[in-house]
Design an enzyme around this catalytic site. Sequence first.
Site, PDB file in Angstrom:
ATOM      1  N   GLN A   1      61.710   9.999  64.189  1.00  0.00           N
ATOM      2  CA  GLN A   1      62.442  10.153  62.931  1.00  0.00           C
ATOM      3  C   GLN A   1      63.885  10.551  63.214  1.00  0.00           C
ATOM      4  O   GLN A   1      64.143  11.423  64.043  1.00  0.00           O
ATOM      5  CB  GLN A   1      61.804  11.213  62.034  1.00  0.00           C
ATOM      6  CG  GLN A   1      62.486  11.354  60.672  1.00  0.00           C
ATOM      7  CD  GLN A   1      61.828  12.399  59.797  1.00  0.00           C
ATOM      8  OE1 GLN A   1      62.340  13.501  59.630  1.00  0.00           O
ATOM      9  NE2 GLN A   1      60.666  12.062  59.232  1.00  0.00           N
TER      10      GLN A   1
ATOM     11  N   SER B   1      65.578  13.527  55.743  1.00  0.00           N
ATOM     12  CA  SER B   1      65.070  12.413  56.544  1.00  0.00           C
ATOM     13  C   SER B   1      65.825  11.130  56.191  1.00  0.00           C
ATOM     14  O   SER B   1      66.074  10.853  55.014  1.00  0.00           O
ATOM     15  CB  SER B   1      63.572  12.202  56.277  1.00  0.00           C
ATOM     16  OG  SER B   1      62.840  13.378  56.517  1.00  0.00           O
TER      17      SER B   1
ATOM     18  N   ASP C   1      56.216  14.855  58.416  1.00  0.00           N
ATOM     19  CA  ASP C   1      57.619  14.847  58.004  1.00  0.00           C
ATOM     20  C   ASP C   1      58.212  16.256  57.964  1.00  0.00           C
ATOM     21  O   ASP C   1      59.421  16.429  58.139  1.00  0.00           O
ATOM     22  CB  ASP C   1      57.754  14.163  56.642  1.00  0.00           C
ATOM     23  CG  ASP C   1      59.204  13.982  56.216  1.00  0.00           C
ATOM     24  OD1 ASP C   1      60.012  13.482  57.020  1.00  0.00           O
ATOM     25  OD2 ASP C   1      59.542  14.373  55.077  1.00  0.00           O
TER      26      ASP C   1
END
Length: 298
Positions: free
Chosen positions: A288, A238, A214
């Site tokens: 993502q 995110s 991430d």
Amino acid sequence: MTVADAGEQSEALTSVLELLRLERTGHDTCSGTSLEHLSGRVYGGQVLAQSLIAAAATVSDAGLPAERLPHSVHGYFLRPGKLDRPITFEVERMRDGGSFSARRTHAIQDGRPILSMITSFQERQPGLDHAEDPPEVPGPEGLESSADLFSRYDHPAASFYARTGAFDIRHVEGSIYVPRGHSPLSRQALWMRSRGRVEADQLTHRALLAYACDQVMLEPVLRRHELVWTSPGLSVASLDHAMWWHRDVRVDEWLLYVQDAPSAQGGRGLGLAKVYDRAGALVATLAQEGMVRVHEGS
């Protein structure tokens, strides 16, 4: 520069592993805490990894005839998490089939979900097998380590990540933490490895990959627009995350992330990544979308 074995666990890595040891509070619920983060909110990779561990606990106790490992997750970040509040993980047992299991996990604070995620598990089975080869890039030897970089800069972010970084990150095209001149590419490659050995099962290694990825998924978006993590006025968060594990992975061995950002628009950017082990096997694919904004006048 030579690259030795991952060696003994760093204090930062030990803290992350402790974070994944959730407390089982009910048949389908777990509870967890958070590590500090520079943003002042819960790090997205943390809640992804914890949600995965919570879901897996309800698969391992389902009385299935063989072990089932996660092969994909699809999650949405709904609200920023608070560092000083515990997180409750509520798991819905959606299906246990002949080969696959599916679970929905809600990560909840103050009665409201901060993440909603579906995970699919599969027992090991034979089948068709092929994968794309990785590109030719320099190995991690000789590339600048993130730990070395952070130690040279007198900046709050550098000090924080030097102390809490559980992974050694080495960018092939040069670091994106500080300005390095103009290079408007929408792609990058980097090597990553945990700062210390991880003697754990495959579930934990897959959860640690979710934790680690991430922090780099949106970097190709920044690189394309000649931004770095310290750019004034930059705001990144995110929004959703998907990943597929194709093969077993070890995060304490070097992993190559080959990344791209095919689009940015409307304050959002999309990051893609293929993750290879040192032998060239494709172990995971990631996607993502995140909020990426630059506030003028900052």
